[in-house]
Structure formats: C-alpha cells, structure tokens
Design a protein around this motif. Structure first.
Motif, mmCIF file in Angstrom:
data_model
loop_
_atom_site.group_PDB
_atom_site.id
_atom_site.type_symbol
_atom_site.label_atom_id
_atom_site.label_comp_id
_atom_site.label_asym_id
_atom_site.label_seq_id
_atom_site.Cartn_x
_atom_site.Cartn_y
_atom_site.Cartn_z
ATOM 1 N N ASP A 25 63.073 59.045 22.308
ATOM 2 C CA ASP A 25 64.004 60.021 22.890
ATOM 3 C C ASP A 25 64.287 59.698 24.350
ATOM 4 O O ASP A 25 65.420 59.871 24.831
ATOM 5 N N LYS B 281 66.811 57.016 24.361
ATOM 6 C CA LYS B 281 68.136 57.541 24.015
ATOM 7 C C LYS B 281 68.770 58.245 25.212
ATOM 8 O O LYS B 281 69.969 58.113 25.471
ATOM 9 N N TYR C 12 69.926 55.685 27.571
ATOM 10 C CA TYR C 12 71.141 55.050 27.036
ATOM 11 C C TYR C 12 72.359 55.943 27.290
ATOM 12 O O TYR C 12 73.425 55.460 27.688
ATOM 13 N N THR D 130 68.972 52.124 18.980
ATOM 14 C CA THR D 130 69.660 52.862 20.045
ATOM 15 C C THR D 130 70.577 51.937 20.835
ATOM 16 O O THR D 130 71.743 52.256 21.097
ATOM 17 N N SER E 3 74.175 52.544 18.583
ATOM 18 C CA SER E 3 74.659 53.869 18.995
ATOM 19 C C SER E 3 76.175 53.911 19.162
ATOM 20 O O SER E 3 76.825 54.910 18.849
#
Length: 296
Positions: free
Chosen positions: A78, A81, A84, A163, A167
């Motif tokens: 997480d 993410k 990102y 990710t 993504s």
C-alpha cells in the motif's frame, strides 16, 4: 498496543477472507484431483513417498507462515501504491475498456500480467533478489503445491512490480479477478509431475515440461523459461530452453530443501553473506579515496 492489536486483527481478517473465498474451495478441489490422479498414475508408494510428504509438509508450513505475514506485505505494498499515485503517472481511462467483452479483457489482463511476471521473475534470478526467489526453487519434489512455496518477500516484489508496470493500464477489476483465477489454476497445472509439452502450442501456453526445466538444477537451465503463462516471451527475449523431457534433478544447489526455519530466514542470511563479501571491497575503496585526497 493498538498497533499490535491492529496487526492481529488484520491477520485474523486475512484468514477469514481466505477461508470464505469461493476460489479457495475450487483450488483445494483441484489440488485433490491432481493428487488423486498422481496416486493412480504412480501408485501411492511413489506418489506419497516419505520424500514427497516431507516436501509437501514444508510447503504447507511456508504457506501458513505467509498468511501470518500477509498484513505486513499488504501494508508495504500500500505504501508503494501511495508513492506511485504521488508520481501522477497518467493511466488509460476506464471508459476505453467498457465496450470490450469480459473474456477479451481477462485475456488482456493475463497477457499484461505475464509480461510483468516475466521481468520480475528475471530480476529475481539475479544475485540480490535470488535469495527471495530461491525458496520457490528449494522444492526437490515439484508438484502442484509447489505453487505455494513462495517467500512473503517474493509476494511483495510481485505486488510492487504490478503497481509499477500495470497500474497505468486501468483494466476493470472483474476482468483482473477472472484472469487471476485462471493464472492460479494454470500455475498449479505447470507444477504437476507430468511430461506434457503441448506440441505445436508449446510457445503459446506454458506446459509442465516447459516449467519443469525452469526448476531443473543444472547450470544450462538456470534463468530459463521465466514466463508463467506465455513461453513466447522467453523465445522473444532469449531465455527459452526445452531440449526434451526433463529427467534431471530438481531444486536449487546450496539452498535448504525442507528446513522451514532456514528457508524463512534465507533472504536475510544470504543478504548478510553478500554484504560481507562486499565489505572488503568497500573498505579498500575508502582507503584508496583517502590516498587520492591531496594533503593540505
């Protein structure tokens, strides 16, 4: 105290989700069918030999250790993410996919995921990430359950790669979900102990023979057959190798086979060893740099 309590609750919730996920029942049934076919084909003495039972027991232990660690893996993924998202990388709008049928979206999801898997798999066969992936290769009796002989840190590497590499595609969640289930069943399939090569389709869909060569403990096979689903990625990037039936030893030289404690700590042990090798070089570099500094 709250953080400890939250971790325990997260672990419990992970157990509950796993237990209540319908796909878990399908996977368990599939594994039982695979075991039944193996017993019928080999006979129970060979299929359920002491060596095979030790291997399966170690794999199951590693699987349950990973469930204990999964909240920590989710937490770290997480964080990746969120980092990102801060980069503001543009993604394909979801509206692009709305008119496409689910089966096509699932195929595109599997294709994209396997491309990402090829490269993270290739990376994990290099020196500094190999200690993480070596746990998967430690199994000397490769079978359907070997799919689950994966270190928790490898799960983290894979989630991070998804990710970073996937993504931006913005595929719908339901298509990704169907694709993930298909990939899981296929991953179990390629680990079973049968010499099926898929004939003219051998470059289109990975076979047990193709993946067995990936687990072969011979130098010529190291770092080969890295795709999980589509062998043509290996053919394109020069890592395809299937010379025929795989009748060589399986496993990974130098890696503990079924010692669960050592396998769990293996990345740390190996990273310390690699760092210790680098230390003299670093010290010599520091000394040389000091010699190059002119005296005042």
């Amino acid at each position: 105290m709250n953080s400890v309590g939250d971790y325990i609750m997260a672990r419990f919730e992970a157990w509950c989700r796993l237990a209540n996920d319908p796909s878990s029942y399908f996977v368990a049934a599939f594994l039982l069918i695979v075991l039944g076919c193996d017993v019928i084909r080999k006979g129970w003495r060979r299929s359920l030999s002491r060596r095979a039972i030790e291997s399966v027991a170690a794999t199951l232990a590693i699987f349950h250790i990973n469930i204990v660690l999964v909240p920590g893996v989710w937490l770290l993924s997480d964080q990746v993410k969120q980092a990102y998202d801060l980069l503001g990388i543009p993604s394909i709008p979801g509206s692009v996919w709305t008119d496409l049928p689910t089966w096509l979206l699932s195929f595109l999801g599997i294709l994209a995921a396997d491309f990402a898997n090829y490269w993270n798999h290739r990376l994990m066969h290099m020196k500094w990430l190999w200690p993480v992936h070596a746990i998967h290769h430690s199994d000397p009796v490769v079978n359907g359950l070997t799919t689950y002989r994966v270190h928790a840190l490898e799960n983290l590497v894979m989630l991070v790669s998804y990710t970073l590499l996937l993504s931006w595609i913005g595929l719908p969640r339901d298509a990704i979900g169907y694709g993930a289930l298909i990939v899981l069943f296929h991953n179990i399939y390629v680990h079973i102990d049968v010499d099926w090569g898929h004939g003219p389709l051998r470059l289109l869909v990975a076979s047990p023979r193709f993946h067995r060569w990936h687990h072969a403990d011979v130098p010529a096979a190291y770092g080969k057959n890295l795709a999980n689903v589509f062998p043509f990625f290996d053919w394109i990037f020069g890592t395809y190798r299937v010379p025929g039936p795989c009748n060589v030893p399986l496993g990974a030289t130098g890696v503990p086979r079924n010692n669960v404690l050592k396998l769990t700590l293996w990345p740390l042990i190996e990273w310390l060893r690699l760092a210790a090798r680098l230390l003299p070089t670093f010290q010599r570099q520091v000394v040389d740099d000091r010699r190059d500094v002119p005296a005042e």
